[in-house]
Design an enzyme around this catalytic site. Structure first.
Site, PDB file in Angstrom:
ATOM      1  N   LYS A  49      79.461 -71.510 105.482  1.00 35.10           N
ATOM      2  CA  LYS A  49      80.264 -71.479 106.713  1.00 35.10           C
ATOM      3  C   LYS A  49      80.465 -70.064 107.234  1.00 35.10           C
ATOM      4  CE  LYS A  49      82.879 -75.218 104.828  1.00 35.10           C
ATOM      5  NZ  LYS A  49      83.897 -75.291 103.820  1.00 35.10           N
ATOM      6  N   ARG A  98      74.008 -51.742  92.425  1.00 33.98           N
ATOM      7  CA  ARG A  98      74.783 -50.635  92.991  1.00 33.98           C
ATOM      8  C   ARG A  98      75.667 -49.976  91.950  1.00 33.98           C
ATOM      9  NH1 ARG A  98      76.834 -54.462  97.729  1.00 33.98           N
ATOM     10  NH2 ARG A  98      76.952 -55.702  95.847  1.00 33.98           N
ATOM     11  N   SER A 135      76.905 -55.699 103.011  1.00 39.07           N
ATOM     12  CA  SER A 135      76.962 -56.331 104.342  1.00 39.07           C
ATOM     13  C   SER A 135      78.392 -56.706 104.697  1.00 39.07           C
ATOM     14  CB  SER A 135      76.090 -57.592 104.376  1.00 39.07           C
ATOM     15  OG  SER A 135      74.756 -57.271 104.145  1.00 39.07           O
TER      16      SER A 135
END
Ligand code: PNS
Length: 170
Positions: A49, A98, A135
């Protein structure tokens, strides 16, 4: 696979949601393209969603961002990543790490994936300049008016600001 050298990994996948693609993703993809003969960037399009960009938009952004690399192509996938790997004769999954905090879940996924299909996971350390990049953070910073220049390709930044403005006006 024709021309395949036994004992060598040839075709790798860089999987992700890429909502949107960041310079950290592109760093991992570019370095993967130097390690492997072919790289498939696989955009996960399983239903969720919370995506800002549609599957088609994310695939198109990746295709544009990766256009300069001859041995990189972009595709979408649904379902299990290991099924995609088997369908496309992919022998390695590349994941960027990371920080140590990424490792626990990535190790779990790597072990699950290798139990499902004969595919190796290769961890590539993120370049230090992108180690803070995600992101989700790029979207959050841009949502509140922060400058994300240099964190994503310029055309992605423009699409991101446009999409956020559209959302704001709804
Ligand atoms: O960019 P993301 O959101 O960290 O990417 C996660 C992704 C798409 C690579 C991961 O969720 C995935 O592989 N999804 C496909 C479904 C699957 O194979 N699940 C089992 C993982 S062990």
């Amino acid at each position: 696979m024709p021309g395949r050298t036994p004992g060598r990994l040839h075709r790798a996948v860089c999987p992700g949601s890429f909502d949107p693609v960041t310079n950290g993703h592109l760093d991992i993809i570019e370095r993967s393209a130097k390690l492997f003969d072919e790289v498939v960037v696989a955009v996960g399009v399983n239903k969720s969603k919370n995506r800002l960009f549609s599957a088609e938009e994310r695939i198109e952004m990746l295709a544009q961002a990766c256009a300069g690399w001859d041995n990189v192509r972009v595709d979408g996938f649904t379902g299990l990543l290991t099924d995609f790997c088997q369908e496309h004769q992919i022998d390695a999954i590349v994941k960027g790490l990371r920080a140590v905090s990424d490792f626990d879940y990535e190790l779990q996924m790597a072990q699950m994936n290798s139990s499902l299909a004969p595919v190796e996971t290769v961890f590539v350390p993120t370049s230090p300049e992108w180690s803070f990049l995600a992101s989700s953070l790029v979207k959050e910073v841009a949502t509140f008016g922060g400058d994300v220049t240099g964190l994503v390709p310029e055309f992605v930044r423009e699409l991101l600001l446009k999409r956020l403005a559209e959302r704001e006006s709804q």
